[in-house]
Motif scaffolding. Structure first.
Motif, mmCIF file in Angstrom:
data_model
loop_
_atom_site.group_PDB
_atom_site.id
_atom_site.type_symbol
_atom_site.label_atom_id
_atom_site.label_comp_id
_atom_site.label_asym_id
_atom_site.label_seq_id
_atom_site.Cartn_x
_atom_site.Cartn_y
_atom_site.Cartn_z
ATOM 1 N N ALA A 163 0.836 -1.202 0.000
ATOM 2 C CA ALA A 163 0.000 0.000 0.000
ATOM 3 C C ALA A 163 0.874 1.256 0.000
ATOM 4 O O ALA A 163 0.565 2.246 -0.679
ATOM 5 C CB ALA A 163 -0.929 -0.008 1.212
ATOM 6 N N VAL A 164 1.984 1.233 0.754
ATOM 7 C CA VAL A 164 2.906 2.362 0.765
ATOM 8 C C VAL A 164 3.501 2.575 -0.628
ATOM 9 O O VAL A 164 3.583 3.702 -1.127
ATOM 10 C CB VAL A 164 4.026 2.133 1.802
ATOM 11 C CG1 VAL A 164 5.130 3.178 1.636
ATOM 12 C CG2 VAL A 164 3.470 2.160 3.214
ATOM 13 N N CYS A 165 3.910 1.493 -1.280
ATOM 14 C CA CYS A 165 4.485 1.593 -2.626
ATOM 15 C C CYS A 165 3.478 2.153 -3.625
ATOM 16 O O CYS A 165 3.832 2.947 -4.501
ATOM 17 C CB CYS A 165 4.985 0.223 -3.083
ATOM 18 S SG CYS A 165 6.435 -0.379 -2.188
ATOM 19 N N GLN A 166 2.218 1.727 -3.494
ATOM 20 C CA GLN A 166 1.193 2.251 -4.396
ATOM 21 C C GLN A 166 1.002 3.748 -4.192
ATOM 22 O O GLN A 166 0.829 4.503 -5.157
ATOM 23 C CB GLN A 166 -0.120 1.500 -4.153
ATOM 24 C CG GLN A 166 -0.100 0.060 -4.641
ATOM 25 C CD GLN A 166 -1.324 -0.718 -4.205
ATOM 26 O OE1 GLN A 166 -1.966 -0.382 -3.206
ATOM 27 N NE2 GLN A 166 -1.645 -1.779 -4.928
ATOM 28 N N ARG A 167 1.062 4.184 -2.943
ATOM 29 C CA ARG A 167 0.873 5.602 -2.646
ATOM 30 C C ARG A 167 2.078 6.427 -3.094
ATOM 31 O O ARG A 167 1.927 7.504 -3.679
ATOM 32 C CB ARG A 167 0.640 5.775 -1.150
ATOM 33 C CG ARG A 167 0.348 7.219 -0.746
ATOM 34 C CD ARG A 167 -0.033 7.330 0.719
ATOM 35 N NE ARG A 167 1.066 6.996 1.624
ATOM 36 C CZ ARG A 167 1.153 5.888 2.332
ATOM 37 N NH1 ARG A 167 0.176 4.963 2.249
ATOM 38 N NH2 ARG A 167 2.177 5.660 3.131
ATOM 39 N N VAL A 168 3.295 5.922 -2.840
ATOM 40 C CA VAL A 168 4.506 6.682 -3.131
ATOM 41 C C VAL A 168 4.867 6.626 -4.606
ATOM 42 O O VAL A 168 5.243 7.635 -5.209
ATOM 43 C CB VAL A 168 5.678 6.162 -2.272
ATOM 44 C CG1 VAL A 168 6.987 6.839 -2.677
ATOM 45 C CG2 VAL A 168 5.406 6.383 -0.794
ATOM 46 N N PHE A 169 4.773 5.447 -5.205
ATOM 47 C CA PHE A 169 5.245 5.261 -6.579
ATOM 48 C C PHE A 169 4.118 5.267 -7.614
ATOM 49 O O PHE A 169 4.382 5.462 -8.800
ATOM 50 C CB PHE A 169 6.004 3.941 -6.699
ATOM 51 C CG PHE A 169 7.210 3.839 -5.810
ATOM 52 C CD1 PHE A 169 8.197 4.807 -5.832
ATOM 53 C CD2 PHE A 169 7.362 2.779 -4.934
ATOM 54 C CE1 PHE A 169 9.311 4.722 -5.008
ATOM 55 C CE2 PHE A 169 8.474 2.675 -4.109
ATOM 56 C CZ PHE A 169 9.448 3.650 -4.142
ATOM 57 N N GLY A 170 2.886 5.037 -7.166
ATOM 58 C CA GLY A 170 1.782 4.914 -8.126
ATOM 59 C C GLY A 170 1.356 6.225 -8.737
ATOM 60 O O GLY A 170 0.878 6.262 -9.867
ATOM 61 N N GLY A 171 1.523 7.324 -7.977
ATOM 62 C CA GLY A 171 1.120 8.626 -8.505
ATOM 63 C C GLY A 171 -0.353 8.660 -8.840
ATOM 64 O O GLY A 171 -1.220 8.351 -8.012
ATOM 65 N N PRO A 174 -2.323 4.265 -9.080
ATOM 66 C CA PRO A 174 -1.854 3.261 -8.114
ATOM 67 C C PRO A 174 -2.115 1.830 -8.563
ATOM 68 O O PRO A 174 -1.446 0.905 -8.092
ATOM 69 C CB PRO A 174 -2.645 3.599 -6.843
ATOM 70 C CG PRO A 174 -3.825 4.396 -7.306
ATOM 71 C CD PRO A 174 -3.371 5.134 -8.514
ATOM 72 N N ASP A 175 -3.065 1.624 -9.491
ATOM 73 C CA ASP A 175 -3.343 0.272 -9.979
ATOM 74 C C ASP A 175 -2.234 -0.257 -10.880
ATOM 75 O O ASP A 175 -2.261 -1.430 -11.264
ATOM 76 C CB ASP A 175 -4.673 0.246 -10.745
ATOM 77 C CG ASP A 175 -5.871 0.430 -9.813
ATOM 78 O OD1 ASP A 175 -5.717 0.103 -8.622
ATOM 79 O OD2 ASP A 175 -6.915 0.902 -10.271
ATOM 80 N N ALA A 176 -1.256 0.600 -11.225
ATOM 81 C CA ALA A 176 -0.110 0.129 -12.005
ATOM 82 C C ALA A 176 0.984 -0.431 -11.103
ATOM 83 O O ALA A 176 1.995 -0.920 -11.603
ATOM 84 C CB ALA A 176 0.452 1.273 -12.853
ATOM 85 N N VAL A 177 0.773 -0.353 -9.780
ATOM 86 C CA VAL A 177 1.726 -0.902 -8.810
ATOM 87 C C VAL A 177 0.980 -1.933 -7.974
ATOM 88 O O VAL A 177 0.332 -1.603 -6.978
ATOM 89 C CB VAL A 177 2.316 0.209 -7.911
ATOM 90 C CG1 VAL A 177 3.310 -0.367 -6.916
ATOM 91 C CG2 VAL A 177 2.981 1.288 -8.753
ATOM 92 N N ILE A 239 -3.533 -5.226 -15.424
ATOM 93 C CA ILE A 239 -2.895 -5.697 -16.660
ATOM 94 C C ILE A 239 -3.738 -5.317 -17.872
ATOM 95 O O ILE A 239 -3.220 -4.810 -18.878
ATOM 96 C CB ILE A 239 -2.696 -7.223 -16.605
ATOM 97 C CG1 ILE A 239 -1.692 -7.596 -15.506
ATOM 98 C CG2 ILE A 239 -2.215 -7.749 -17.956
ATOM 99 C CD1 ILE A 239 -1.603 -9.091 -15.253
ATOM 100 N N ILE A 240 -5.032 -5.539 -17.768
ATOM 101 C CA ILE A 240 -5.922 -5.255 -18.899
ATOM 102 C C ILE A 240 -5.937 -3.756 -19.216
ATOM 103 O O ILE A 240 -5.976 -3.350 -20.385
ATOM 104 C CB ILE A 240 -7.346 -5.773 -18.597
ATOM 105 C CG1 ILE A 240 -7.352 -7.304 -18.581
ATOM 106 C CG2 ILE A 240 -8.345 -5.251 -19.616
ATOM 107 C CD1 ILE A 240 -8.678 -7.903 -18.170
ATOM 108 N N ALA A 241 -5.863 -2.926 -18.162
ATOM 109 C CA ALA A 241 -5.875 -1.479 -18.378
ATOM 110 C C ALA A 241 -4.675 -1.023 -19.193
ATOM 111 O O ALA A 241 -4.750 -0.023 -19.919
ATOM 112 C CB ALA A 241 -5.905 -0.757 -17.033
ATOM 113 N N VAL A 275 5.120 0.946 -18.050
ATOM 114 C CA VAL A 275 3.830 1.489 -17.614
ATOM 115 C C VAL A 275 3.179 0.639 -16.531
ATOM 116 O O VAL A 275 2.144 1.014 -15.984
ATOM 117 C CB VAL A 275 2.856 1.640 -18.806
ATOM 118 C CG1 VAL A 275 3.396 2.648 -19.801
ATOM 119 C CG2 VAL A 275 2.593 0.290 -19.483
ATOM 120 N N PHE A 276 3.763 -0.505 -16.215
ATOM 121 C CA PHE A 276 3.216 -1.393 -15.186
ATOM 122 C C PHE A 276 4.365 -1.860 -14.309
ATOM 123 O O PHE A 276 5.428 -2.242 -14.814
ATOM 124 C CB PHE A 276 2.513 -2.596 -15.833
ATOM 125 C CG PHE A 276 1.649 -3.366 -14.877
ATOM 126 C CD1 PHE A 276 0.383 -2.908 -14.537
ATOM 127 C CD2 PHE A 276 2.094 -4.550 -14.305
ATOM 128 C CE1 PHE A 276 -0.417 -3.617 -13.658
ATOM 129 C CE2 PHE A 276 1.303 -5.261 -13.426
ATOM 130 C CZ PHE A 276 0.039 -4.786 -13.097
#
Length: 732
Positions: A163-171, A174-177, A239-241, A275-276
Motif C-alpha cells: 500500500a505504501v508503494c502504491q501511494r509513493v510510486f503509483g502517482g 496506483p493500480d499500475a503498482v 494488466i488489462i488497463a 507502464v506497469f
C-alpha cells in the motif's frame, strides 16, 4: 515470468559471451542503504546456479562488496556488476550504493541499465531519496519493478508495504503498482512471528513453497482461495488497463475468463514499456537451502518482463568536435559505441574500466578512440586519443573471467585503458564518436587537505589525479587565493572513502585542515600615505620617496592606478615601478593577509636621486606607501557571497528559509518547480555554507538539493572580521 511456474535453474555462473542482444538483460538495483540490495544480488546468483551457497563464488571469496573499504564500513560504496545466466539469458545485475553520498555510482548504474529493480525494506519503508530516483526513471520511461525484502522482521507487513508503494510510486495510477504474488506464512514461532514460507501466484493460482529449502509448486489450500480472489482481480484489471488489446477489457467486463497465457504476455509487454510495475517479495536462502524465497520469480520477471537492449533508446552521439551523427541501433555489426561507466584500479592489473557497449562489438587487443567531454572544473582533462584495448573480462567477486568479445547491449571490464575515465566514449579509430553525457551531481562539500609528510607530498599529485579519474562526482581544486588543495565531495562518507582510497590504494597519507574561503580586503575610507625608502651603505645607495592616496571603489572594480605626478618629481621610468610595488603589496594584503581590491591608488608626488634611485627602490617605496595608507584608516574584510537555489518539498520550505536566515542568508524569492517542489533562491556568505550539503540532507530527510554560484564579495560584519584578524595576528 514467475507465474509460468518454471523452476529451470539455468547455467552455472561461469562467464558467458552473449551471442545476441536479445539474450541480454541489464538490470540496476536501487534502494536505500540497508534495504538488502547486495543480499538480493547474491541470492539471485545462488538461485541461477552461479554460486554454490549464498554470497560465495564457487572457488571462494565474497561475491559482492568485496572492496576493503566496503568490508570496513559495512556498506556498499561503489557500483558492482554481477553477471549471471538464467534460462539462456545473460543478466547483468548492477548493485548500487544506497547512501546518498554515492549517488554518482547510482547514476552510472542507471546509465548502463535498461530496467530498474527497486528494493524496499518491509521493516524500514521508502525514503525520500528512493522516491526521487523513481521519478528520475519515470521521466525517461525506464521499466521498473519492486521487490519487498526483510519480510522476516517482526514488524514487517507485506500488504502494508504494498500500500505504501502504491501511494509513493503509483502517482495518478496506483493500480499500475500491484503484487504478482502474495506471501504464504508458516507456523508462528515462540515470538509470535510467522515466517514467510512461500508465495501464492495470483495469475496461475499456484502455491510456490520454499519451506523445504527448494522451490516446489502445488495447488493452493482451500483457505487460500478467498485471499487470492480479490488480489487476483485487481492484478488482472491492472494488466488489462495497460494491454495493447483494447477488446480484452470489454471481454473481461462481459464476464469472459481471461487466458492466463494472454495475461502473462500482456503483463510482460506492459512491464517492458515502463507502464506497469509489479511488486514481488524476496528473502535470502536459509542454511542449506538452494534457493531464496522469490528469487526464481524475480529471475523469471527479469528474463520475461524486462526489455532487451534492443528495446531501449541509445543515447545521442556526435563527433568529438560536436557534429551530429545519425542515431545508433543496438546492432553488433554496427559502428562501435561504448561508454566507460566506472573506473577503478587494481594493484596488480592497473586501471580497469567497466564498459557498456551500446553499438558494435568490442574485442580485446584492438585500437579504439577514446573521447571525453572533459570536466576541467572537476580536475578531469578533455581528451581525444587512440588507445589499445587490453583483455576483456566479466567480474565475479574479486575474480575476472576472460571474455572473447562484448557485443552491443553487453557489459565488460576492459584492462589497461590508461587515458579513459568514467563517462568517456570508446569508438572505432576510423569513426570517432562522443556520446551525450549523463547528469552528474555537483560536489558541494569542500575538504582541504595537505600531505602528511614529505614522502606523501611527492606522491600527492599523482594520487589525486588517479582518484578523480575514477570518480567524476569529485572535483579537485588548487585554490590560488588560499593556496589550499581542496577536494569537493558529495558528503562526509564520500570524503571518508576518498581519503581512505588515497591511503590504501595510492599510498598517500593526507591530513584534513580547515577549509578557508577566499576573503579580500578593501579601504573603508580615503587615506593618504608616504613611502620612503632611503638607504646609504657605501657605493650606490637606495633612494625613493612617493606620496599616494587610496580611496575605495565599488565592488568588482579591482585596483585602479592613477598617475598625477607633475614636474617630474618621480621620473617617468619609475612610475611603473611604483605601480608594480603597490600591486605586489595589494596581492599580499595590508591587514590580515588577504588580497586588496576595489581601490583607486593615486600617485601624487615623490622624490628621486640621480644616482641612488632604481626600479627596486621605487617598488619598495610604493609598497611602503600603501601600508602607511592602510594604517591611517579602517580596512574592511570582504567575504564571498554565493547565489544558491535550494529545491525541497513544500513541507520543508519553512525550515529551509529559517535555516538560511540563521546563516546570514537573504531569501530573494521562491518558485514552484515542474516536479511539484519549491525552489528557494537566496544570497548567503560562502563561509556559512561549507557544510550545507550535509546539513540540508539532514534538514530535508535526504530529499533536498541545492546549487551554488559565486555572486560577489561583500563587507564582512565587524565582529567576524575582528576575529579573523586576531587569528591572523596569532598565526592561525
Amino acid at each position: 515470468m514467475g507465474d509460468k511456474a518454471s523452476t529451470h535453474p539455468g547455467a552455472a555462473g561461469r562467464a558467458q559471451t552473449a551471442d545476441r542482444p536479445a539474450s541480454i538483460r541489464n538490470v540496476v538495483l536501487v534502494g536505500h542503504s540497508g534495504s538488502g540490495k547486495t543480499t538480493l544480488v547474491e541470492a539471485l546468483a545462488q538461485a541461477s546456479g552461479a554460486v554454490s551457497r549464498a554470497g560465495r563464488v564457487e572457488d571462494g571469496g565474497c561475491l559482492s562488496d568485496y572492496d576493503e573499504i566496503e568490508h570496513r564500513q559495512q556498506r556498499s560504496v561503489q557500483l558492482s556488476l554481477v553477471p549471471v545466466e538464467y534460462n539462456g539469458i545473460k543478466i547483468n545485475l548492477l548493485d548500487t550504493p544506497g547512501y546518498a553520498d554515492f549517488v554518482g555510482e547510482l547514476r552510472a548504474g542507471l546509465r548502463a541499465a535498461d530496467a530498474a529493480l527497486f528494493v524496499v525494506s518491509a521493516a524500514d519503508g521508502v525514503d525520500g531519496a528512493t522516491k526521487l530516483v523513481w521519478e528520475e526513471c519515470a521521466s525517461v520511461g525506464m521499466p521498473r519493478a519492486l521487490v519487498v525484502t526483510h519480510l522476516e522482521a517482526a514488524r514487517a507487513d507485506f500488504d502494508e508495504m504494498t500500500a505504501v508503494c502504491q501511494r509513493v510510486f503509483g502517482g495518478d495510477d496506483p493500480d499500475a503498482v500491484v503484487p504478482l504474488y502474495l506471501p504464504l506464512y508458516g507456523d508462528e514461532g515462540p515470538d509470535g512471528h510467522a515466517p514467510v514460507a512461500g508465495l501464492i501466484g495470483l495469475l496461475s493460482q499456484r502455491v510456490f513453497d520454499y519451506s523445504q529449502g527448494a522451490r516446489k509448486d502445488r495447488d493452493p489450500d482451500p483457505e487460500h482461495l478467498p485471499l487470492i480472489e480479490e488480489a487476483r482481480n485487481r492484478l488482472i484489471e491492472g494488466i488489462i488497463a495497460e494491454s495493447e488489446d483494447e477488446s480484452l477489457m470489454d471481454r473481461y467486463l462481459g464476464g469472459e475468463e481471461c487466458d492466463v497465457k494472454t495475461l502473462v504476455t500482456d503483463l510482460e509487454k506492459a512491464v517492458a514499456r515502463g507502464v506497469f510495475h509489479p511488486v514481488l517479495a524476496a528473502a535470502p536462502a536459509g542454511e542449506g537451502a538452494k534457493q531464496g524465497l522469490g528469487t526464481v520469480e524475480l529471475l523469471e520477471l527479469i528474463t520475461g518482463g524486462f526489455p532487451t537492449p534492443e528495446e531501449r533508446e541509445i543515447p545521442a552521439v556526435t563527433t568529438p568536435q560536436g557534429a551530429p551523427r545519425p542515431p545508433l541501433a543496438c546492432d553488433p555489426e554496427g559502428p562501435l559505441a561504448a561508454e566507460v561507466v566506472k573506473t577503478s584500479s587494481d594493484p596488480y592489473v592497473g586501471r580497469i574500466s567497466l564498459v557498456r557497449v551500446f553499438s558494435g562489438t568490442l574485442r580485446p587487443d584492438e585500437t579504439v578512440h577514446v573521447s571525453g567531454h572533459g570536466l576541467e572544473d572537476r580536475g578531469h582533462e578533455d581528451h581525444d586519443v587512440d588507445e589499445r584495448v587490453g583483455a576483456l573480462s566479466a567480474p565475479f567477486g574479486k575474480q575476472q573471467r576472460a571474455l572473447a568479445r562484448a557485443i552491443a547491449g553487453d557489459m565488460a571490464c576492459v584492462a589497461k585503458l590508461s587515458r579513459a575515465e568514467t563517462g568517456d566514449t570508446l569508438s572505432a579509430k576510423a569513426g570517432p564518436l562522443l556520446m551525450e553525457p549523463w547528469d552528474m551531481p555537483d560536489p558541494l562539500l569542500p575538504i582541504a587537505i595537505q600531505a602528511h609528510s614529505k614522502a606523501d607530498e611527492d606522491k600527492l599529485s599523482q594520487g589525486l589525479s588517479r582518484l578523480v579519474a575514477e570518480d567524476p562526482t569529485m572535483r579537485l581544486e588548487q585554490n590560488p587565493d588560499t593556496r589550499q588543495v581542496v577536494l569537493w565531495c558529495l558528503g562526509e562518507a564520500h570524503v571518508d572513502v576518498a581519503l581512505e582510497r588515497l591511503r590504501t590504494r595510492y599510498g598517500v597519507q593526507v591530513d584534513a585542515v580547515p577549509h578557508r574561503v577566499p576573503l579580500r580586503e578593501t579601504f573603508a575610507a580615503r587615506a593618504a600615505g608616504r613611502g620612503r625608502h632611503v638607504k646609504q651603505s657605501g657605493g650606490h645607495g637606495q633612494f625613493a620617496i612617493c606620496e599616494i592616496t587610496v580611496e575605495p571603489l565599488p565592488g568588482g572594480s579591482g585596483i585602479e592606478f592613477v598617475d598625477k605626478v607633475v614636474g617630474g618629481a618621480v621620473p617617468r621610468q619609475f612610475i611603473p615601478s611604483v605601480e608594480k610595488g603597490v600591486r605586489a603589496q595589494a596581492a599580499k594584503g595590508v591587514a590580515a593577509g588577504y588580497p586588496l581590491e576595489d581601490v583607486r591608488v593615486t600617485l601624487l608626488d615623490g622624490k628621486a636621486h640621480s644616482v641612488d634611485s632604481s626600479d627596486a627602490a621605487f617598488q619598495t617605496a610604493g609598497a611602503l606607501a600603501l601600508r602607511e595608507c592602510a594604517a591611517q584608516t579602517q580596512i574592511q574584510l570582504l567575504e564571498p557571497v554565493a547565489e544558491i537555489g535550494v529545491t525541497v518539498a513544500e513541507e520543508y520550505v519553512g525550515q529551509v528559509m529559517s535555516d538560511l536566515s540563521g546563516r546570514r542568508g537573504r531569501v530573494v524569492g521562491t518558485e514552484q518547480t515542474d516536479d511539484g517542489n519549491t525552489r528557494v533562491r537566496a544570497e548567503i556568505p560562502e563561509i556559512e555554507i561549507s557544510r550545507y550539503a550535509v546539513d540540508l540532507r539532514s534538514l530535508s530527510h535526504g530529499t533536498g538539493r541545492f546549487s551554488r554560484a559565486y555572486a560577489r564579495h561583500e563587507p564582512m560584519p565587524q565582529h567576524l572580521a575582528d576575529k579573523i584578524r586576531e587569528e591572523a595576528g596569532n598565526g592561525g
